[in-house]
Design an enzyme around this catalytic site. Structure first.
Site, PDB file in Angstrom:
ATOM      1  N   ALA A   1       0.809  -1.225   0.000  1.00  0.00           N
ATOM      2  CA  ALA A   1       0.000   0.000   0.000  1.00  0.00           C
ATOM      3  C   ALA A   1       0.840   1.273   0.000  1.00  0.00           C
ATOM      4  CB  ALA A   1      -0.931  -0.026   1.211  1.00  0.00           C
TER       5      ALA A   1
ATOM      6  N   ARG B   1       3.313   9.945 -11.440  1.00  0.00           N
ATOM      7  CA  ARG B   1       2.306  10.812 -12.057  1.00  0.00           C
ATOM      8  C   ARG B   1       2.853  12.226 -12.276  1.00  0.00           C
ATOM      9  NH1 ARG B   1      -2.752   8.266 -11.761  1.00  0.00           N
ATOM     10  NH2 ARG B   1      -2.842   6.797 -10.045  1.00  0.00           N
TER      11      ARG B   1
ATOM     12  N   GLU C   1      10.183  -5.853  -3.523  1.00  0.00           N
ATOM     13  CA  GLU C   1       9.141  -6.514  -2.721  1.00  0.00           C
ATOM     14  C   GLU C   1       9.578  -7.964  -2.507  1.00  0.00           C
ATOM     15  OE1 GLU C   1       6.284  -6.023  -0.917  1.00  0.00           O
ATOM     16  OE2 GLU C   1       6.508  -8.182  -0.634  1.00  0.00           O
TER      17      GLU C   1
ATOM     18  N   SER D   1       0.790  -4.335  -4.269  1.00  0.00           N
ATOM     19  CA  SER D   1      -0.483  -3.612  -4.121  1.00  0.00           C
ATOM     20  C   SER D   1      -1.686  -4.527  -3.941  1.00  0.00           C
ATOM     21  CB  SER D   1      -0.719  -2.715  -5.339  1.00  0.00           C
ATOM     22  OG  SER D   1       0.131  -1.613  -5.262  1.00  0.00           O
TER      23      SER D   1
ATOM     24  N   CYS E   1      -6.402  -6.342   3.825  1.00  0.00           N
ATOM     25  CA  CYS E   1      -7.695  -6.182   4.509  1.00  0.00           C
ATOM     26  C   CYS E   1      -8.729  -7.166   3.965  1.00  0.00           C
ATOM     27  CB  CYS E   1      -8.217  -4.754   4.323  1.00  0.00           C
ATOM     28  SG  CYS E   1      -6.944  -3.504   4.576  1.00  0.00           S
TER      29      CYS E   1
ATOM     30  N   VAL F   1      15.282  -6.540   0.510  1.00  0.00           N
ATOM     31  CA  VAL F   1      16.348  -5.588   0.821  1.00  0.00           C
ATOM     32  C   VAL F   1      16.964  -5.990   2.156  1.00  0.00           C
ATOM     33  CG1 VAL F   1      16.852  -3.160   1.315  1.00  0.00           C
ATOM     34  CG2 VAL F   1      15.278  -3.765  -0.533  1.00  0.00           C
TER      35      VAL F   1
ATOM     36  N   TYR G   1     -32.427  12.194   7.667  1.00  0.00           N
ATOM     37  CA  TYR G   1     -33.460  11.348   8.284  1.00  0.00           C
ATOM     38  C   TYR G   1     -34.519  10.958   7.276  1.00  0.00           C
ATOM     39  CZ  TYR G   1     -37.972  10.224  10.244  1.00  0.00           C
ATOM     40  OH  TYR G   1     -39.169   9.612  10.467  1.00  0.00           O
TER      41      TYR G   1
END
Ligand code: FAD
Length: 456
Positions: free
Chosen positions: A12, A23, A36, A42, A46, A84, A432
């Site tokens: 993440a 970007r 990684e 990614s 969860c 790493v 409501y």
């Protein structure tokens, strides 16, 4: 020469930072390499409980972006299965080991993002070579557990050790797969993220689902048969088990950071400033579960490892690395959890946090319903508020209920973030209509009760 960004940790926080930087800066300006050690980038940790339960059928549905997408769409060079092993700040170089062939890699960096996540707490008794004991931190862990659950002989009895939200979600997942589940917790209630009175409601609902809950019990080891786990040894006797899932909490993954000389804070996480820079170490940034962050209510540095923070912090780091300006303003500890049809939300301080932080406070519990009482499907909802005395400032809130309970915490989180008092909250213009709320929303009823408790 093209600047080189090296990212340590490809989930993440790390990949949010890498993609935001990309970007804003083209390939001629910034080269990006991400390391990684696992098989995936990614992915949604969860979502693991829902893949284990079978609700989410495909493992790959949990993967937001794979290395090919990062390479083709973002020009980010992701090196999977590459761990790493050292960071040399003087030489501006990381050392890494390819886990599949043992080869060593060295990579120069100008800018580094440290995003290694957290490390699950692992008791000594789980370190041996008994098969059938699983942590549940990464998608690789989850894949190993799934394989064990699907293998012959099929496990029928599960013990979940630790009743935090991950243990609770895993207990639900295993019940849904048809296993007999015992949850063992050292404290008097599972779900310590809420106060004991609210956690009692969660425990009651879990028992209703068929989860056997043993609280006030410690685990000291496991028994085995033919190298496979057969029971968990506890202070209240053995509990039979064909599979054991550990949910004993996590701590920041900072071994590499500490060895490199990055500063760690009192909570154990890497220290960062509000732009996610590591103070005193130019060109080095950190984000996600490995860092500590400001708690906006207590003003203390805390370690609250959640995906919602990791994504935001990674984004902030990436925007800044890309030449923009962004800050991470801290957290208030908002979190939601589902246990079958029970929903649990929390934000801010529990009673014990408020006491530890030196606040004088009142706390109230309000019982109401999620919809107008006459509307089909109306169900009870319990809202707890903690408000500072005498100011009335909201310090914390917890909700336990069924449908529409969890996300109601967001209204309370916004009030708390903006330092509203419970007096102000009684007039909040919340929506409501009978299918969605009683005419006095449970949030407003609780705020009124808190105002009464303050003696106004
Ligand atoms: C079962 C489960 C359920 C969860 N549910 C929720 C939820 O409902 N809501 C929520 O907000 N949060 C939830 N979380 C927490 C959330 O997943 C984490 O907070 C989030 O993944 C943290 O992101 P991160 O990038 O900081 O760390 P991670 O996701 O842990 O990623 C760190 C990555 O770094 C890699 N790495 C570590 N060291 C090295 C190294 N030396 N070299 C190379 N790679 C390395 C790791 O393999 C890992 O992939 C859940 C977590 C779990 C396990």
């Amino acid at each position: 020469m093209t600047e080189r960004l090296v990212v340590v940790g490809g989930d993440a926080a790390g990949m949010a930072a890498a993609s935001q930087a990309r970007r804003r800066r083209g390939v001629d300006d910034l080269e990006i390499v991400a390391f990684e050690r696992g098989h995936f980038t990614s992915y949604s940790a969860c979502g693991i409980p829902y893949w284990i339960s079978g609700l989410v059928q495909e493992r790959d549905a949990l993967i937001a972006r794979d290395p090919a997408t990062f390479r083709d769409d973002f020009a980010i060079d992701v090196r999977l299965r590459t761990e790493v092993t050292g960071i040399d700040l003087d030489r501006r170089e990381v050392t890494a080991r390819r886990l599949d062939d043992g080869g060593e890699v060295r990579e120069r960096f100008d800018t580094l993002v440290y995003a290694t996540g957290s490390v699950p707490n692992q008791p000594d008794w789980a370190d041996g070579d008994v098969e059938g004991i699983f942590g549940i931190q990464t998608l690789d862990d989850a894949a190993a557990l799934r394989a064990w659950l699907d293998a012959d002989p099929t496990p029928t009895r599960a013990v979940v050790v630790g009743g935090g939200y991950i243990g609770v979600e895993m207990a639900e997942a295993l019940i849904q797969r048809g296993l007999a589940v015992t949850l063992v917790e050292r404290a008097e209630q599972p779900m310590a993220t809420v106060d004991e009175d609210m956690a009692g409601l969660v425990a009651e609902a879990m028992r209703g689902l068929g989860v056997e809950i043993r609280t006030g019990v410690t685990v000291s080891g496991v028994e085995q048969r033919d190298g496979r786990v057969s029971a968990v040894v506890t202070s209240a006797g053995p509990v039979p088990a064909d599979v054991v899932v550990l949910g004993l909490g996590v701590r920041p993954n900072t071994a590499l950071a500490a060895a490199a000389g990055l500063p760690l804070g009192a909570s154990g996480g890497v220290r960062v400033d509000r732009r996610m820079r590591v103070p005193g170490v130019p060109g080095v940034w950190a984000a996600g579960d490995c860092v500590e962050t400001l708690h906006r209510v207590t003003g203390m540095s805390v370690h609250i490892p959640l995906g919602t923070h990791a994504n935001k912090q990674g984004r902030v780091a990436g925007i800044n690395i890309g030449g923009g300006y962004a800050t991470f303003p801290g957290v208030i500890g908002t979190a939601v959890t589902k246990v079958c049809d029970l929903e649990v939300g929390r934000t801010g301080l529990r009673e014990r946090d408020a006491t530890a932080a030196g606040f004088e406070f009142v706390s109230v519990i309000a019982e109401s319903t999620n919809r107008a009482g006459y509307y089909p499907g109306a169900q009870s909802m319990t809202v707890k508020l903690i408000a500072e005395r005498p100011t009335g400032r909201l310090l914390g809130a917890q909700i336990v209920g069924r449908s529409e309970a969890a996300k109601r915490i967001d209204a309370l989180a916004v009030a708390l973030w903006n330092e509203m008092t419970v007096d102000e909250m009684t007039a909040l213009d919340l929506g409501y209509a009978p299918p969605y709320a009683p005419v006095w929303d449970p949030v407003l009823i609780a705020a009124r009760k808190a105002v009464d408790a303050l003696g106004r």
